[in-house]
Motif scaffolding. Structure first.
Motif, PDB file in Angstrom:
ATOM      1  N   LEU A 293       7.761   0.643   5.390  1.00  0.00           N
ATOM      2  CA  LEU A 293       8.265   0.217   6.695  1.00  0.00           C
ATOM      3  C   LEU A 293       8.632   1.380   7.607  1.00  0.00           C
ATOM      4  CD1 LEU A 293      10.601  -2.766   5.673  1.00  0.00           C
ATOM      5  CD2 LEU A 293       8.249  -2.862   6.518  1.00  0.00           C
TER       6      LEU A 293
ATOM      7  N   ARG B 188       5.245   5.778   6.040  1.00  0.00           N
ATOM      8  CA  ARG B 188       3.843   5.432   6.326  1.00  0.00           C
ATOM      9  C   ARG B 188       2.996   6.687   6.528  1.00  0.00           C
ATOM     10  NH1 ARG B 188       6.097   1.662  10.051  1.00  0.00           N
ATOM     11  NH2 ARG B 188       5.010   2.641  11.796  1.00  0.00           N
TER      12      ARG B 188
ATOM     13  N   HIS C 252      14.636  -4.242  -0.350  1.00  0.00           N
ATOM     14  CA  HIS C 252      13.890  -3.256   0.439  1.00  0.00           C
ATOM     15  C   HIS C 252      14.740  -2.862   1.646  1.00  0.00           C
ATOM     16  CE1 HIS C 252       9.750  -2.104   2.377  1.00  0.00           C
ATOM     17  NE2 HIS C 252      10.558  -1.073   2.237  1.00  0.00           N
TER      18      HIS C 252
ATOM     19  N   THR D 215       9.334  -6.502   8.623  1.00  0.00           N
ATOM     20  CA  THR D 215       8.064  -5.999   9.167  1.00  0.00           C
ATOM     21  C   THR D 215       8.365  -4.992  10.259  1.00  0.00           C
ATOM     22  OG1 THR D 215       7.988  -7.793  10.808  1.00  0.00           O
ATOM     23  CG2 THR D 215       6.840  -8.148   8.724  1.00  0.00           C
TER      24      THR D 215
ATOM     25  N   ASP E 283       2.686  -0.586  -1.029  1.00  0.00           N
ATOM     26  CA  ASP E 283       1.903  -1.604  -0.325  1.00  0.00           C
ATOM     27  C   ASP E 283       2.398  -1.869   1.091  1.00  0.00           C
ATOM     28  OD1 ASP E 283       0.367  -1.914  -2.574  1.00  0.00           O
ATOM     29  OD2 ASP E 283       1.447  -3.690  -3.302  1.00  0.00           O
ATOM     30  N   ARG E 284       3.737  -1.845   1.300  1.00  0.00           N
ATOM     31  CA  ARG E 284       4.283  -2.209   2.604  1.00  0.00           C
ATOM     32  C   ARG E 284       5.375  -1.238   3.045  1.00  0.00           C
ATOM     33  NH1 ARG E 284       4.774  -6.667  -0.248  1.00  0.00           N
ATOM     34  NH2 ARG E 284       7.048  -6.812  -0.036  1.00  0.00           N
TER      35      ARG E 284
ATOM     36  N   THR F 106       6.350  -2.247  -3.517  1.00  0.00           N
ATOM     37  CA  THR F 106       6.616  -2.514  -2.108  1.00  0.00           C
ATOM     38  C   THR F 106       6.430  -1.256  -1.271  1.00  0.00           C
ATOM     39  OG1 THR F 106       8.197  -4.255  -2.677  1.00  0.00           O
ATOM     40  CG2 THR F 106       8.352  -3.340  -0.469  1.00  0.00           C
TER      41      THR F 106
END
Length: 322
Positions: A243, A248, A308, A319, A240-241, A237
């Motif tokens: 937050l 990032r 998460h 998101t 790939d994603r 997670t």
């Protein structure tokens, strides 16, 4: 799964009001590997030393709990804590030269813990030499009789790793364990730690800035910034994603095999002065998405999606609101 380690609201401060670790919370299950990542100076090593009760003056653990196998380590006497270190919790330190005694041979220092555990001296020495071979020390029998100053930095690091692994601790804390090693040796050490986890159900807390090691070893990842955990999730997670804006930006700074994506990105600005009070988010001064709310109020860590967690005003329901 049963948690072997539970860190709750751990805080560490130094003289001058520097809040090096602020309200850090995470858990670690048996046989699990949890990676703490972040820039240098973000509090990763201080968190590990606090778990081991190795914070020295002028530092001080100012709050929280560290529960190992249900027992709060912060309430133990020095003698009780000494019995926990090494046998139940092993730690591989970042600087092996500071951790090895210059007046004892490498083999004697690896065997010492086994002898403390009431193993016969000859057997302990044999197991120590075998462990040096396992961590890829060439001519292990000869090197076991060498003193730390006679051995290279990479070998000293491997001796420290062998010293911790030979007692098969329930929890292994590894602070940048492969920094001084070349890539080939690094891969062997990672495999050795993974074998320890599989064979003895050992939990591993690894501290690193190398995302390659994270990908090879970690089940879950905690991202630290300026003494706080800003994001926690399973390794897939986080890769790939991610937050949190800081996570990032860290991912964008990773090198790639090709030049297709252009130059590596850097994170502008510097880490804030932790001796000064910070009203809002600690990353706000460097965050490209920060607004007035970020500068005035500290975000609360929330579960954005199952398992998460993220501390960001702009993250809702799993998101990031771009």
């Amino acid at each position: 799964m049963e948690n072997i380690l539970e860190v709750k609201n751990l805080s560490v401060s130094f003289s001058g009001g520097v809040q090096a670790v602020s309200g850090v919370s995470f858990s670690l299950a048996r046989g699990e590997t949890f990676a703490l990542v972040g820039e240098s100076g973000c509090g990763k090593s201080t968190t590990a030393r606090a778990i081991m009760r190795l914070i020295r003056e002028p530092g001080k653990i100012t709050g929280g709990e560290v529960r190992f196998c249900g027992q709060n380590l912060l309430t133990l006497s020095d003698r009780e804590m000494t019995a926990v270190r090494g046998r139940n919790i092993g730690m591989i330190f970042q600087n092996p030269l500071d951790s090895l005694n210059p007046v004892y041979t490498a083999g004697a220092q690896v065997a010492e813990g086994l002898i403390v555990d009431r193993m016969e001296k000859r057997k302990a020495w044999k197991l120590a030499a075998d462990m040096l071979r396992n961590v890829k020390i060439p001519d292990a029998d000869k090197r076991a009789k060498s003193y730390p100053y006679e051995i290279s930095g990479g070998m000293r690091q491997r001796i420290m790793i062998g010293m911790m692994l030979c007692r098969h601790p329930k929890l292994l804390i590894a602070d940048e364990p492969t920094t001084a090693l070349d890539v080939t040796i690094q891969a062997g050490i990672i495999e050795l730690m993974n074998e320890l986890r599989r064979e003895y159900d050992t939990a591993v807390l690894i501290i690193t800035h190398d995302f390659g090691i994270v990908a090879d070893m970690a089940d879950r990842v905690g991202v630290m910034y300026a003494g706080e955990l800003v994001e926690v999730g399973d390794v897939f997670t986080i890769f790939d994603r991610p937050l949190h804006p800081y996570t990032r930006l860290l991912m964008k700074a990773l090198p790639t095999i090709t030049k297709r994506e252009g130059r590596l990105e850097t994170i502008p600005g510097t880490v804030p002065d932790l001796s000064e009070p910070i009203a809002g988010c600690r990353f706000a001064s460097r965050c490209p998405d920060a607004d007035e709310r970020c500068r005035s109020a500290a975000p609360v860590t929330a579960e954005a999606e199952p398992g998460h967690f993220c501390a960001c005003h702009r993250v809702k329901g799993g998101t990031a609101n771009e």
